[in-house]
Motif scaffolding. Structure first.
Motif, PDB file in Angstrom:
ATOM      1  N   TRP A 122    -114.299 -21.324  39.503  1.00 39.71           N
ATOM      2  CA  TRP A 122    -114.407 -21.119  40.955  1.00 39.71           C
ATOM      3  C   TRP A 122    -113.217 -21.711  41.707  1.00 39.71           C
ATOM      4  O   TRP A 122    -112.840 -21.227  42.738  1.00 39.71           O
ATOM      5  CB  TRP A 122    -115.724 -21.668  41.511  1.00 39.71           C
ATOM      6  N   LEU A 148    -110.541 -14.539  52.777  1.00 40.18           N
ATOM      7  CA  LEU A 148    -111.509 -14.057  51.795  1.00 40.18           C
ATOM      8  C   LEU A 148    -112.451 -13.103  52.510  1.00 40.18           C
ATOM      9  O   LEU A 148    -112.840 -13.350  53.656  1.00 40.18           O
ATOM     10  CB  LEU A 148    -112.278 -15.234  51.193  1.00 40.18           C
ATOM     11  N   PRO A 169    -114.203 -19.889  51.123  1.00 40.10           N
ATOM     12  CA  PRO A 169    -115.237 -19.088  50.478  1.00 40.10           C
ATOM     13  C   PRO A 169    -116.574 -19.199  51.206  1.00 40.10           C
ATOM     14  O   PRO A 169    -116.927 -20.272  51.704  1.00 40.10           O
ATOM     15  CB  PRO A 169    -115.335 -19.692  49.078  1.00 40.10           C
ATOM     16  N   CYS A 211    -114.858 -11.638  40.221  1.00 39.10           N
ATOM     17  CA  CYS A 211    -114.131 -11.207  41.419  1.00 39.10           C
ATOM     18  C   CYS A 211    -113.894 -12.342  42.403  1.00 39.10           C
ATOM     19  O   CYS A 211    -112.794 -12.483  42.939  1.00 39.10           O
ATOM     20  CB  CYS A 211    -114.857 -10.047  42.100  1.00 39.10           C
ATOM     21  N   TYR A 212    -114.920 -13.171  42.650  1.00 45.32           N
ATOM     22  CA  TYR A 212    -114.756 -14.258  43.628  1.00 45.32           C
ATOM     23  C   TYR A 212    -113.674 -15.225  43.180  1.00 45.32           C
ATOM     24  O   TYR A 212    -112.816 -15.637  43.961  1.00 45.32           O
ATOM     25  CB  TYR A 212    -116.047 -15.074  43.807  1.00 45.32           C
ATOM     26  N   HIS A 252    -110.095 -16.250  44.820  1.00 43.66           N
ATOM     27  CA  HIS A 252    -109.698 -17.623  45.147  1.00 43.66           C
ATOM     28  C   HIS A 252    -108.294 -17.900  44.606  1.00 43.66           C
ATOM     29  O   HIS A 252    -107.460 -18.506  45.292  1.00 43.66           O
ATOM     30  CB  HIS A 252    -110.686 -18.634  44.563  1.00 43.66           C
ATOM     31  N   VAL A 256    -121.644 -17.757  48.149  1.00 45.05           N
ATOM     32  CA  VAL A 256    -120.856 -17.426  46.965  1.00 45.05           C
ATOM     33  C   VAL A 256    -120.481 -18.696  46.216  1.00 45.05           C
ATOM     34  O   VAL A 256    -120.654 -18.802  44.998  1.00 45.05           O
ATOM     35  CB  VAL A 256    -119.596 -16.630  47.374  1.00 45.05           C
ATOM     36  N   TYR A 300    -115.614  -9.765  51.793  1.00 42.27           N
ATOM     37  CA  TYR A 300    -116.660  -9.360  50.858  1.00 42.27           C
ATOM     38  C   TYR A 300    -117.162  -7.957  51.145  1.00 42.27           C
ATOM     39  O   TYR A 300    -117.074  -7.466  52.265  1.00 42.27           O
ATOM     40  CB  TYR A 300    -117.829 -10.357  50.930  1.00 42.27           C
ATOM     41  N   HIS A 305    -119.505  -8.458  46.396  1.00 42.10           N
ATOM     42  CA  HIS A 305    -118.223  -8.376  45.697  1.00 42.10           C
ATOM     43  C   HIS A 305    -117.163  -9.070  46.552  1.00 42.10           C
ATOM     44  O   HIS A 305    -117.145  -8.907  47.769  1.00 42.10           O
ATOM     45  CB  HIS A 305    -117.862  -6.892  45.490  1.00 42.10           C
ATOM     46  N   GLY A 306    -116.278  -9.840  45.908  1.00 38.88           N
ATOM     47  CA  GLY A 306    -115.256 -10.593  46.636  1.00 38.88           C
ATOM     48  C   GLY A 306    -113.869 -10.006  46.510  1.00 38.88           C
ATOM     49  O   GLY A 306    -113.478  -9.526  45.444  1.00 38.88           O
TER      50      GLY A 306
END
Length: 190
Positions: A69, A102, A165, A82-83, A87, A169, A104, A111-112
């Protein structure tokens, strides 16, 4: 789609934090390597996008069980969903003073992706990683995202551009001990 900045202060989209840790030596080193020999910030942004999209596999596609993350961890371990990939791209772009948000989308799960600011406008980019049926490209001339929401199926683009973020998430990523358990807890809405 009309995009809405979470804050009017563009410096928020250049900030470092625990997740977008662009002050980390690995992020700085990777950014410097990608910036070497590029002509301008647009070329750098494309190079960073392609680096994250093409050299860091989406962990679901590759079968990697690890959950990442923090941007530096994504770069170090070379994996993420995806997240996490968003990042990493955000950190690489902010490391070179490119405002990055960021954002979504909502499908069966959230989905990021990211949005970069060039020429006074935001442009969404999806570093998820290509595979059969997915052909995301870096573009400032019309979106080339991995997926297009179908409003008839209750899919949508979230309009807010976040400086950090989304907590939903981040909480899910931090709590998951492995990708299979992460998959069972992915958020279905923000």
């Amino acid at each position: 789609m009309q995009m809405i900045q979470e804050t009017a202060d563009l410096s928020a989209y250049l900030a470092a934090d625990e997740v977008i840790d662009h002050h980390h030596p690995l992020v700085r080193e990777t950014a410097a390597r990608l910036a070497d020999g590029v002509a301008d910030s647009y070329e750098y942004a494309r190079a960073a996008f392609e680096f994250v999209r093409d050299t860091i596999p989406h962990s679901q596609d590759s079968g990697d069980m690890r959950v990442t993350w923090r941007a530096s961890d994504v770069l170090e371990r070379g994996t993420g969903i995806c997240y996490a990939k968003a990042h990493a791209l955000t950190a690489l772009l902010r490391a070179e003073d490119i405002p990055t948000a960021l954002c979504y989308q909502k499908f069966d799960v959230v989905h990021g992706l990211v949005a970069v600011r060039f020429n006074g406008a935001w442009h969404r980019q999806d570093p998820r990683g290509n595979k059969p049926g997915v052909d995301a490209r870096f573009s400032l001339e019309g979106e080339r995202l991995a997926f297009t929401p179908d409003s008839a199926s209750n899919e949508m683009d979230y309009p807010v551009l976040y400086a950090a973020p989304h907590p939903v998430v981040l909480d899910v990523l931090k709590a998951a001990p492995d990708r299979p358990r992460l998959w069972n807890t992915l958020p279905t809405a923000l």
